[in-house]
Write a protein that holds these residues in place. Structure first.
Motif, PDB file in Angstrom:
ATOM      1  N   UNK A  76      -4.409   3.018  -6.780  1.00 22.67           N
ATOM      2  CA  UNK A  76      -3.152   3.623  -7.220  1.00 22.67           C
ATOM      3  C   UNK A  76      -2.159   2.624  -7.764  1.00 22.67           C
ATOM      4  N   UNK A  77      -2.255   1.366  -7.339  1.00 24.98           N
ATOM      5  CA  UNK A  77      -1.390   0.338  -7.915  1.00 24.98           C
ATOM      6  C   UNK A  77      -1.772   0.040  -9.349  1.00 24.98           C
ATOM      7  N   UNK A  78      -3.077   0.021  -9.612  1.00 26.51           N
ATOM      8  CA  UNK A  78      -3.575  -0.177 -10.975  1.00 26.51           C
ATOM      9  C   UNK A  78      -3.137   1.001 -11.850  1.00 26.51           C
ATOM     10  N   UNK A  79      -3.220   2.213 -11.313  1.00 30.63           N
ATOM     11  CA  UNK A  79      -2.781   3.387 -12.070  1.00 30.63           C
ATOM     12  C   UNK A  79      -1.286   3.324 -12.363  1.00 30.63           C
ATOM     13  N   UNK A  80      -0.513   2.795 -11.429  1.00 32.29           N
ATOM     14  CA  UNK A  80       0.920   2.627 -11.654  1.00 32.29           C
ATOM     15  C   UNK A  80       1.162   1.662 -12.805  1.00 32.29           C
ATOM     16  N   UNK A  81       0.459   0.540 -12.809  1.00 34.25           N
ATOM     17  CA  UNK A  81       0.610  -0.431 -13.896  1.00 34.25           C
ATOM     18  C   UNK A  81       0.194   0.171 -15.232  1.00 34.25           C
ATOM     19  N   UNK A  82      -0.905   0.927 -15.238  1.00 34.20           N
ATOM     20  CA  UNK A  82      -1.373   1.553 -16.475  1.00 34.20           C
ATOM     21  C   UNK A  82      -0.429   2.638 -16.962  1.00 34.20           C
ATOM     22  N   UNK A  83       0.410   3.157 -16.077  1.00 30.11           N
ATOM     23  CA  UNK A  83       1.415   4.136 -16.486  1.00 30.11           C
ATOM     24  C   UNK A  83       2.568   3.525 -17.257  1.00 30.11           C
ATOM     25  N   UNK A  84       2.666   2.194 -17.245  1.00 30.37           N
ATOM     26  CA  UNK A  84       3.720   1.499 -17.985  1.00 30.37           C
ATOM     27  C   UNK A  84       3.262   1.222 -19.414  1.00 30.37           C
ATOM     28  N   UNK A  85       4.228   1.008 -20.292  1.00 34.06           N
ATOM     29  CA  UNK A  85       3.921   0.698 -21.691  1.00 34.06           C
ATOM     30  C   UNK A  85       3.291  -0.680 -21.840  1.00 34.06           C
ATOM     31  N   UNK A  86       3.755  -1.619 -21.057  1.00 33.89           N
ATOM     32  CA  UNK A  86       3.358  -3.012 -21.195  1.00 33.89           C
ATOM     33  C   UNK A  86       3.051  -3.597 -19.817  1.00 33.89           C
ATOM     34  N   UNK A  87       2.137  -4.547 -19.770  1.00 30.03           N
ATOM     35  CA  UNK A  87       1.820  -5.239 -18.526  1.00 30.03           C
ATOM     36  C   UNK A  87       1.956  -6.737 -18.750  1.00 30.03           C
ATOM     37  N   UNK A  89      -3.519   3.106  -2.579  1.00 29.41           N
ATOM     38  CA  UNK A  89      -3.089   4.057  -1.573  1.00 29.41           C
ATOM     39  C   UNK A  89      -3.330   3.544  -0.160  1.00 29.41           C
ATOM     40  N   UNK A  90      -2.434   3.922   0.743  1.00 30.15           N
ATOM     41  CA  UNK A  90      -2.561   3.505   2.136  1.00 30.15           C
ATOM     42  C   UNK A  90      -3.524   4.463   2.831  1.00 30.15           C
ATOM     43  N   UNK A  91      -4.807   4.095   2.817  1.00 26.46           N
ATOM     44  CA  UNK A  91      -5.830   5.005   3.339  1.00 26.46           C
ATOM     45  C   UNK A  91      -5.721   5.195   4.853  1.00 26.46           C
ATOM     46  N   UNK A  92      -4.881   4.417   5.489  1.00 31.69           N
ATOM     47  CA  UNK A  92      -4.676   4.609   6.929  1.00 31.69           C
ATOM     48  C   UNK A  92      -4.066   5.977   7.220  1.00 31.69           C
ATOM     49  N   UNK A  93      -3.443   6.582   6.201  1.00 30.35           N
ATOM     50  CA  UNK A  93      -2.849   7.910   6.362  1.00 30.35           C
ATOM     51  C   UNK A  93      -3.864   9.037   6.217  1.00 30.35           C
ATOM     52  N   UNK A 124       0.845  -1.194   0.000  1.00 32.47           N
ATOM     53  CA  UNK A 124       0.000   0.000   0.000  1.00 32.47           C
ATOM     54  C   UNK A 124       0.884   1.249   0.000  1.00 32.47           C
ATOM     55  N   UNK A 125       0.485   2.241  -0.790  1.00 30.86           N
ATOM     56  CA  UNK A 125       1.342   3.395  -1.049  1.00 30.86           C
ATOM     57  C   UNK A 125       1.078   4.482  -0.010  1.00 30.86           C
ATOM     58  N   UNK A 126       1.951   4.559   0.989  1.00 31.31           N
ATOM     59  CA  UNK A 126       1.818   5.609   1.990  1.00 31.31           C
ATOM     60  C   UNK A 126       2.516   6.877   1.510  1.00 31.31           C
ATOM     61  N   UNK A 127       2.489   7.910   2.329  1.00 34.06           N
ATOM     62  CA  UNK A 127       3.038   9.189   1.895  1.00 34.06           C
ATOM     63  C   UNK A 127       4.535   9.094   1.603  1.00 34.06           C
ATOM     64  N   UNK A 128       5.266   8.362   2.426  1.00 32.19           N
ATOM     65  CA  UNK A 128       6.708   8.219   2.191  1.00 32.19           C
ATOM     66  C   UNK A 128       6.974   7.484   0.881  1.00 32.19           C
ATOM     67  N   UNK A 129       6.186   6.438   0.601  1.00 33.80           N
ATOM     68  CA  UNK A 129       6.370   5.681  -0.639  1.00 33.80           C
ATOM     69  C   UNK A 129       6.170   6.548  -1.865  1.00 33.80           C
ATOM     70  N   UNK A 130       5.223   7.477  -1.791  1.00 39.75           N
ATOM     71  CA  UNK A 130       4.990   8.366  -2.935  1.00 39.75           C
ATOM     72  C   UNK A 130       6.259   9.136  -3.276  1.00 39.75           C
ATOM     73  N   UNK A 131       6.899   9.646  -2.255  1.00 42.64           N
ATOM     74  CA  UNK A 131       8.148  10.376  -2.459  1.00 42.64           C
ATOM     75  C   UNK A 131       9.233   9.457  -3.014  1.00 42.64           C
ATOM     76  N   UNK A 132       9.303   8.238  -2.475  1.00 46.46           N
ATOM     77  CA  UNK A 132      10.340   7.296  -2.895  1.00 46.46           C
ATOM     78  C   UNK A 132      10.116   6.822  -4.334  1.00 46.46           C
ATOM     79  N   UNK A 133       8.862   6.617  -4.719  1.00 46.37           N
ATOM     80  CA  UNK A 133       8.578   6.199  -6.098  1.00 46.37           C
ATOM     81  C   UNK A 133       8.981   7.292  -7.070  1.00 46.37           C
ATOM     82  N   UNK A 134       8.625   8.538  -6.753  1.00 47.58           N
ATOM     83  CA  UNK A 134       9.024   9.662  -7.606  1.00 47.58           C
ATOM     84  C   UNK A 134      10.544   9.751  -7.691  1.00 47.58           C
ATOM     85  N   UNK A 135      11.241   9.636  -6.572  1.00 41.76           N
ATOM     86  CA  UNK A 135      12.704   9.717  -6.575  1.00 41.76           C
ATOM     87  C   UNK A 135      13.316   8.590  -7.407  1.00 41.76           C
ATOM     88  N   UNK A 136      12.733   7.396  -7.309  1.00 45.21           N
ATOM     89  CA  UNK A 136      13.258   6.266  -8.091  1.00 45.21           C
ATOM     90  C   UNK A 136      13.111   6.515  -9.583  1.00 45.21           C
TER      91      UNK A 136
END
Length: 262
Positions: A106-117, A61-65, A24-36
């Protein structure tokens, strides 16, 4: 604790989500994914694999946040992930999502952001946002509509029903459907094939598709030869053409050219 791992091997970059319990994508992960993705963009990588560790690719998304955070405070923290997906879509190299288990929100959106699945048979896809009374926050509804059309995209988003990988393959969202045990091998072989392919042609193809996506078919047609013709001035293409002509004259199959540094 870091939630995202970035590795480079033989000009293949791999970004792996690593947040136990569904990635699940928490706030820190969002920053780390962008940095990667920023590091991939500035590297010499020729292919990117996006993976999720554990049984699920990403449950969203990590809705716990989120509770008790107002929209004005939540927006900039969510927009970080939008910038990450925008950058992913703009990368000039082939990008591949490697999906097993849950691929949601948001995980599905991440996959759809790729050229191929590439998906394993365990993969299942869903936009659960309507359960919470919210929308797909990174543009998932139009990402999906580009692939399967408005009607089915609206259906998936409104009803929040789970769709299995086989159906997604039928809808041309999933490019390759394989047994889970073959998922890593299939993805790695595909990445290696693309790594050895014509990087400049891939880059220019994605450039043309961006024009089509943003400005429409007429604009893409107008830009076509400005984008494509410079390829004929490159040593790699001229070498490939000479080899192909030689094979044709000899009655042999056209050989597959090597593009090590284009």
């Amino acid at each position: 604790m870091s939630f995202v791992d970035l590795q480079f091997k033989n000009t293949i970059a791999t970004v792996t989500l690593n947040h136990p319990g569904g990635n699940r994508i928490n706030f820190q992960m969002r920053e780390e994914i962008l940095a990667a993705f920023e590091k991939v963009a500035s590297s010499k990588a020729r292919v990117l694999l996006v993976k999720g560790s554990g049984p699920d690719f990403c449950l969203g998304g990590d809705i716990r946040d989120w509770p008790d955070i107002g929209a004005s405070d939540l927006r900039p923290r969510v927009e970080v992930y939008a910038r990450a997906i925008d950058l992913l879509e703009q990368l000039p190299i082939p990008t591949i999502a490697v999906v097993q288990g849950g691929c949601m929100g948001g995980g599905f959106e991440l996959a759809l952001g790729c050229d191929l699945i590439v998906a394993g048979t365990s993969a299942h896809f869903m936009f659960p946002e309507a359960f919470l009374g919210i929308m797909t926050l990174q543009g998932g509804v139009y990402q999906l509509a580009e692939r399967i059309g408005r009607n089915k995209a609206i259906e998936m988003v409104f009803l929040s029903e789970v769709v299995d990988a086989a159906q997604m393959a039928n809808w041309n969202v999933v490019n390759w459907l394989v047994d889970d045990g073959d998922l890593e091998k299939t993805a790695d072989e595909l990445a290696e094939r693309l790594r050895l392919g014509p990087a400049d042609a891939y880059r220019r193809t994605k450039q043309l598709m961006q024009i089509w996506r943003q400005q429409g078919r007429a604009a893409a047609r107008a830009a076509l030869y400005d984008v494509s013709m410079p390829l004929f001035d490159t040593p790699a293409v001229q070498s490939a053409l000479r080899s192909a002509v030689k094979a044709v004259k000899a009655g042999d199959p056209i050989p597959k050219a090597a593009f090590p540094d284009n």
